[in-house]
Design a protein around this motif. Structure first.
Motif, mmCIF file in Angstrom:
data_model
loop_
_atom_site.group_PDB
_atom_site.id
_atom_site.type_symbol
_atom_site.label_atom_id
_atom_site.label_comp_id
_atom_site.label_asym_id
_atom_site.label_seq_id
_atom_site.Cartn_x
_atom_site.Cartn_y
_atom_site.Cartn_z
ATOM 1 N N CYS A 69 -0.762 7.532 -7.012
ATOM 2 C CA CYS A 69 -1.603 8.719 -6.797
ATOM 3 C C CYS A 69 -2.196 8.772 -5.408
ATOM 4 O O CYS A 69 -3.390 9.045 -5.248
ATOM 5 C CB CYS A 69 -2.708 8.806 -7.846
ATOM 6 S SG CYS A 69 -3.797 7.371 -7.935
ATOM 7 N N GLY A 70 -1.405 8.510 -4.404
ATOM 8 C CA GLY A 70 -1.823 8.752 -3.040
ATOM 9 C C GLY A 70 -2.981 7.897 -2.572
ATOM 10 O O GLY A 70 -3.037 6.687 -2.800
ATOM 11 N N ALA A 71 -3.949 8.546 -1.913
ATOM 12 C CA ALA A 71 -5.033 7.834 -1.244
ATOM 13 C C ALA A 71 -5.871 6.998 -2.205
ATOM 14 O O ALA A 71 -6.280 5.879 -1.876
ATOM 15 C CB ALA A 71 -5.926 8.836 -0.512
ATOM 16 N N SER A 72 -6.147 7.504 -3.393
ATOM 17 C CA SER A 72 -6.966 6.759 -4.352
ATOM 18 C C SER A 72 -6.278 5.458 -4.769
ATOM 19 O O SER A 72 -6.924 4.413 -4.904
ATOM 20 C CB SER A 72 -7.258 7.616 -5.580
ATOM 21 O OG SER A 72 -7.995 8.764 -5.228
ATOM 22 N N ALA A 73 -4.979 5.510 -4.987
ATOM 23 C CA ALA A 73 -4.245 4.307 -5.365
ATOM 24 C C ALA A 73 -4.221 3.298 -4.223
ATOM 25 O O ALA A 73 -4.338 2.088 -4.444
ATOM 26 C CB ALA A 73 -2.814 4.677 -5.770
ATOM 27 N N ALA A 78 -5.713 3.251 6.549
ATOM 28 C CA ALA A 78 -5.714 4.534 7.242
ATOM 29 C C ALA A 78 -4.300 5.017 7.546
ATOM 30 O O ALA A 78 -3.973 6.198 7.370
ATOM 31 C CB ALA A 78 -6.525 4.438 8.533
ATOM 32 N N VAL A 79 -3.439 4.113 7.998
ATOM 33 C CA VAL A 79 -2.062 4.482 8.330
ATOM 34 C C VAL A 79 -1.311 4.925 7.081
ATOM 35 O O VAL A 79 -0.631 5.968 7.074
ATOM 36 C CB VAL A 79 -1.341 3.311 9.016
ATOM 37 C CG1 VAL A 79 0.160 3.574 9.117
ATOM 38 C CG2 VAL A 79 -1.914 3.071 10.406
ATOM 39 N N THR A 80 -1.417 4.163 6.013
ATOM 40 C CA THR A 80 -0.677 4.503 4.795
ATOM 41 C C THR A 80 -1.221 5.770 4.146
ATOM 42 O O THR A 80 -0.456 6.581 3.615
ATOM 43 C CB THR A 80 -0.698 3.339 3.791
ATOM 44 O OG1 THR A 80 -2.057 2.904 3.571
ATOM 45 C CG2 THR A 80 0.100 2.153 4.317
ATOM 46 N N VAL A 81 -2.540 5.978 4.195
ATOM 47 C CA VAL A 81 -3.116 7.208 3.651
ATOM 48 C C VAL A 81 -2.624 8.419 4.442
ATOM 49 O O VAL A 81 -2.271 9.461 3.875
ATOM 50 C CB VAL A 81 -4.651 7.137 3.653
ATOM 51 C CG1 VAL A 81 -5.260 8.527 3.472
ATOM 52 C CG2 VAL A 81 -5.140 6.216 2.549
ATOM 53 N N ALA A 82 -2.602 8.300 5.775
ATOM 54 C CA ALA A 82 -2.121 9.408 6.595
ATOM 55 C C ALA A 82 -0.681 9.762 6.250
ATOM 56 O O ALA A 82 -0.328 10.941 6.113
ATOM 57 C CB ALA A 82 -2.244 9.054 8.079
ATOM 58 N N LEU A 136 0.825 -1.203 0.000
ATOM 59 C CA LEU A 136 0.000 0.000 0.000
ATOM 60 C C LEU A 136 0.860 1.255 0.000
ATOM 61 O O LEU A 136 0.555 2.236 -0.697
ATOM 62 C CB LEU A 136 -0.935 -0.007 1.205
ATOM 63 C CG LEU A 136 -2.021 -1.087 1.200
ATOM 64 C CD1 LEU A 136 -2.846 -1.028 2.475
ATOM 65 C CD2 LEU A 136 -2.921 -0.961 -0.023
ATOM 66 N N LEU A 137 1.945 1.260 0.772
ATOM 67 C CA LEU A 137 2.857 2.407 0.748
ATOM 68 C C LEU A 137 3.479 2.576 -0.633
ATOM 69 O O LEU A 137 3.557 3.688 -1.160
ATOM 70 C CB LEU A 137 3.944 2.233 1.806
ATOM 71 C CG LEU A 137 3.537 2.536 3.254
ATOM 72 C CD1 LEU A 137 4.624 2.068 4.211
ATOM 73 C CD2 LEU A 137 3.268 4.025 3.444
ATOM 74 N N ALA A 138 3.947 1.475 -1.217
ATOM 75 C CA ALA A 138 4.560 1.550 -2.542
ATOM 76 C C ALA A 138 3.578 2.081 -3.574
ATOM 77 O O ALA A 138 3.924 2.912 -4.424
ATOM 78 C CB ALA A 138 5.076 0.170 -2.955
ATOM 79 N N THR A 139 2.324 1.636 -3.496
ATOM 80 C CA THR A 139 1.307 2.079 -4.451
ATOM 81 C C THR A 139 0.979 3.548 -4.267
ATOM 82 O O THR A 139 0.904 4.317 -5.233
ATOM 83 C CB THR A 139 0.032 1.241 -4.268
ATOM 84 O OG1 THR A 139 0.342 -0.141 -4.425
ATOM 85 C CG2 THR A 139 -1.017 1.632 -5.291
ATOM 86 N N GLY A 140 0.771 3.955 -3.019
ATOM 87 C CA GLY A 140 0.397 5.341 -2.761
ATOM 88 C C GLY A 140 1.463 6.331 -3.167
ATOM 89 O O GLY A 140 1.164 7.381 -3.755
#
Length: 365
Positions: free
Chosen positions: A164-168, A184-188, A156-160
């Motif tokens: 494109c951040g939260a959407s990805a 939630a953690v990775t989006v933050a 999730l971190l690699a994708t974000g």
């Protein structure tokens, strides 16, 4: 060198701890709901609370423009949950928002991407953007594995950070087998690092001697969220802003292929292992809907008014969803165990900025 622990064991242990400490967890979805809140109405209190949080986030964004609404939504969700300010009656609606509204937001994001505008960038720039995305994704994932992060969190971190951040992150959740706290953690982290990049990159244009076009390419190729790209590129003028948004949307266009590739790999790993767990979808249906929206935007000639309304709905949906996601974060556990995630987030941000800067000079000189 430390003995490597299997990814699934780490993920399973993490989930067992998270399940014990998650503050917004109710005993059962409707256990504390009034008698009239049954069926679809059971989601109403949580949806209303998410909408109120979105309005508060918009107000706070006006007071502090440097911090995006998405960041405020995530932080408020976590703060309210950890202060026990969220009634249990809101739990079903918050879960609904964190899952279904986030998926709808990803699908609607496709209406922002025009294939013709991407092609107009030219092959060298498109190739540089794709190379930056792929290398950032692989490097972030590899470092996350080396540091012992669970498979869902590092994916999730690699994708974000790469796309494109939260959407990805939302698009990759089911494929990566991530739970609400993982998201939630990775989006933050991705929104906070993206905000820092939004503030920092415009200060470097003068010292680095970049033209408006070069600045637009660099901002679009390196900053994580579309809104943050707009904020950073606006300081360099309208020309830089136009280029930056198109370059950014080129990264967004890679969302479906990246989700599909990760899905194929994870299905193969699960098939070869002895586990009886169900296989994640190769491409979730809402990612297919995202592709459909891209095609619709490219071929149908939709009126600008309709696109503006869709953008507003998409922004509202993702803000409400991320408030719901934020309510699943247990802050003491995150502060105690989230240092590796935070370190990886900073490293990924610095890496994509440096790699895309070199790529920008290569394709624009």
């Amino acid at each position: 060198m430390a003995t490597e622990v299997p990814d699934e064991s780490i993920a399973e242990a993490h989930r067992s701890v998270s399940a014990d400490v998650r503050p917004a967890e109710a005993a059962s979805p409707g256990s504390s709901s009034p008698s009239f809140l049954r069926g679809p109405l059971i989601h109403l209190p949580g949806i209303v609370l998410s909408g109120a949080a979105l309005a508060a986030a918009a107000f706070l964004h006006q007071l502090v423009p440097a911090v995006g609404e998405v960041t405020f939504c995530v932080l408020m969700g976590a703060l309210f949950a950890n202060l026990n300010l969220i009634p249990k009656v809101c739990t079903p609606g918050l879960r609904f928002a964190g899952k279904q509204l986030l998926r709808a937001a990803v699908a609607l994001l496709g209406l922002a991407v025009s294939g013709g505008a991407v092609v107009a960038l030219g092959l060298p720039t498109i190739a540089m953007v794709i190379a930056t995305l792929v290398v950032t994704f692989l490097a972030t994932s590899a470092v996350g594995r080396w540091w012992g992060l669970s498979s869902p969190r590092r994916l999730l971190l690699a994708t974000g950070f790469a796309i494109c951040g939260a959407s990805a992150i939302a698009a990759m959740q089911s494929t990566a087998d991530g739970d609400e706290e993982d998201v939630a953690v990775t989006v933050a982290l991705v929104t906070l690092c993206g905000t820092a990049a939004m503030l920092g990159l415009p200060l470097l244009q003068g010292p680095l001697g970049l033209s408006a076009h070069q600045m637009g390419v660099w901002v679009g190729a390196s900053i994580h969220d579309v809104g943050q790209v707009v904020g950073a590129a606006s300081a360099a003028g309208a020309g830089a802003l136009t280029v930056a948004v198109v370059v950014k949307l080129t990264r967004v266009l890679m969302l479906a292929p990246m989700v599909a590739m990760v899905g194929v790999r994870r299905r193969r790993v699960l098939r070869e292992s002895s586990t009886n767990r169900s296989h994640p979808p190769m491409v979730p249906l809402f990612v297919v809907a995202f592709v459909g929206c891209v095609i619709l935007r490219t071929t149908a000639g939709l009126p600008q008014q309709a696109l503006d309304v869709a953008a507003q709905v998409q922004s509202a949906a993702i803000g409400m969803a991320l408030f719901g996601m934020g309510s699943s974060v247990h802050l003491p556990t995150l502060l105690r165990r989230g240092r590796a995630e935070a370190g990886l987030a900073v490293l990924a941000t610095v890496f994509i900025m440096a790699f895309s800067y070199a790529g920008t000079l290569l394709v624009t000189n």
